[in-house]
Design a protein around this motif. Sequence first.
Motif, short mmCIF file in Angstrom:
data_model
loop_
_atom_site.label_atom_id
_atom_site.label_comp_id
_atom_site.label_asym_id
_atom_site.label_seq_id
_atom_site.Cartn_x
_atom_site.Cartn_y
_atom_site.Cartn_z
N TYR A 39 -1.55 11.45 -9.09
CA TYR A 39 -0.82 10.19 -8.89
C TYR A 39 -1.29 9.14 -9.89
O TYR A 39 -0.48 8.42 -10.47
CB TYR A 39 -1.03 9.70 -7.45
CG TYR A 39 -0.34 8.39 -7.17
CD1 TYR A 39 1.05 8.31 -7.15
CD2 TYR A 39 -1.06 7.24 -6.92
CE1 TYR A 39 1.69 7.12 -6.90
CE2 TYR A 39 -0.43 6.04 -6.66
CZ TYR A 39 0.94 5.98 -6.64
OH TYR A 39 1.57 4.80 -6.40
N ASN A 58 7.82 3.79 -3.80
CA ASN A 58 7.79 4.74 -2.68
C ASN A 58 8.29 6.11 -3.11
O ASN A 58 7.67 7.14 -2.83
CB ASN A 58 8.68 4.24 -1.54
CG ASN A 58 7.91 3.70 -0.40
OD1 ASN A 58 6.71 3.85 -0.35
ND2 ASN A 58 8.61 3.06 0.51
N LEU A 61 5.83 7.90 -5.41
CA LEU A 61 4.72 8.51 -4.67
C LEU A 61 5.17 9.80 -4.00
O LEU A 61 4.47 10.81 -4.04
CB LEU A 61 4.18 7.53 -3.64
CG LEU A 61 3.08 8.04 -2.72
CD1 LEU A 61 1.83 8.38 -3.53
CD2 LEU A 61 2.77 7.03 -1.64
N GLY A 128 -6.26 12.14 1.61
CA GLY A 128 -5.16 11.30 2.05
C GLY A 128 -5.54 9.83 2.07
O GLY A 128 -4.75 8.97 1.68
N LEU A 129 -6.77 9.52 2.50
CA LEU A 129 -7.23 8.14 2.48
C LEU A 129 -7.36 7.61 1.06
O LEU A 129 -7.00 6.46 0.78
CB LEU A 129 -8.57 8.02 3.21
CG LEU A 129 -8.52 8.18 4.72
CD1 LEU A 129 -9.93 8.20 5.30
CD2 LEU A 129 -7.71 7.06 5.34
N THR A 132 -3.85 7.04 -0.21
CA THR A 132 -3.27 5.86 0.43
C THR A 132 -3.83 4.58 -0.19
O THR A 132 -3.08 3.64 -0.46
CB THR A 132 -3.55 5.89 1.94
OG1 THR A 132 -3.00 7.08 2.49
CG2 THR A 132 -2.95 4.68 2.64
N GLY A 133 -5.14 4.56 -0.44
CA GLY A 133 -5.73 3.41 -1.09
C GLY A 133 -5.17 3.18 -2.48
O GLY A 133 -4.91 2.04 -2.88
N ALA A 135 -2.19 4.13 -3.50
CA ALA A 135 -0.80 3.71 -3.36
C ALA A 135 -0.71 2.24 -2.96
O ALA A 135 0.13 1.51 -3.48
CB ALA A 135 -0.09 4.58 -2.33
N VAL A 136 -1.58 1.80 -2.07
CA VAL A 136 -1.58 0.39 -1.68
C VAL A 136 -1.97 -0.49 -2.86
O VAL A 136 -1.41 -1.56 -3.06
CB VAL A 136 -2.51 0.18 -0.47
CG1 VAL A 136 -2.79 -1.29 -0.22
CG2 VAL A 136 -1.92 0.83 0.77
N TYR A 142 5.68 0.92 1.47
CA TYR A 142 5.63 1.69 2.70
C TYR A 142 4.83 2.95 2.45
O TYR A 142 5.25 3.80 1.67
CB TYR A 142 7.03 2.05 3.19
CG TYR A 142 7.05 2.99 4.36
CD1 TYR A 142 6.65 2.55 5.62
CD2 TYR A 142 7.42 4.30 4.22
CE1 TYR A 142 6.66 3.40 6.70
CE2 TYR A 142 7.43 5.16 5.29
CZ TYR A 142 7.04 4.70 6.54
OH TYR A 142 7.03 5.55 7.61
N VAL A 143 3.67 3.07 3.08
CA VAL A 143 2.85 4.26 2.94
C VAL A 143 2.81 4.91 4.31
O VAL A 143 2.28 4.37 5.26
CB VAL A 143 1.41 3.92 2.48
CG1 VAL A 143 0.58 5.16 2.37
CG2 VAL A 143 1.45 3.18 1.17
N GLY A 144 3.38 6.11 4.42
CA GLY A 144 3.36 6.74 5.72
C GLY A 144 3.95 8.08 5.75
O GLY A 144 4.40 8.75 4.96
#
Length: 144
Positions: A39, A58, A61, A128-129, A132-133, A135-136, A142-144
């Motif tokens: 990513y 989004n 990702l 995944g964490l 997610t970090g 991506a934020v 929207y991360v989910g």
Amino acid sequence: MKSKKSCFNFTIFKKNISRTWFISLIYFWIMALQLPVGYWLSVTGSNDFDLRMGYDANYHLLQVISRQGTSVLVFLMVPIFMLVIFSYLYFKKDNYMIHSFPINRKTLFVTGCVTVLVELIVPTLLNGLILTGMAVSNHVPYVG
């Protein structure tokens, strides 16, 4: 009243983890190279075809995650973990030693399966964490 029967032995669980932690570490690094590093390279690299085509962050990702072969990796890692955890069954001396303990076979099997699940889930959650970090920090709404 405390139950006398248990299908899980924490001592065997700790021993399994201490014998196979390196496989979890290898699995973590392979997944880290696939997802977070992939990513990061797609966002910062010059090959940002999705972003030039007008896709939002989004969708970008989602495309990066879907291009990786993580499901193939999981299907390869499950038998490897199972073979390592239950490798004592292939050696006569080890098999006799393990089954001489006052633990029944059902407890050994359930503890081995729980060990495999934990060693597969923990690296996946950590990656995944991290993803997610990332991506934020790249303003994915929207991360989910």
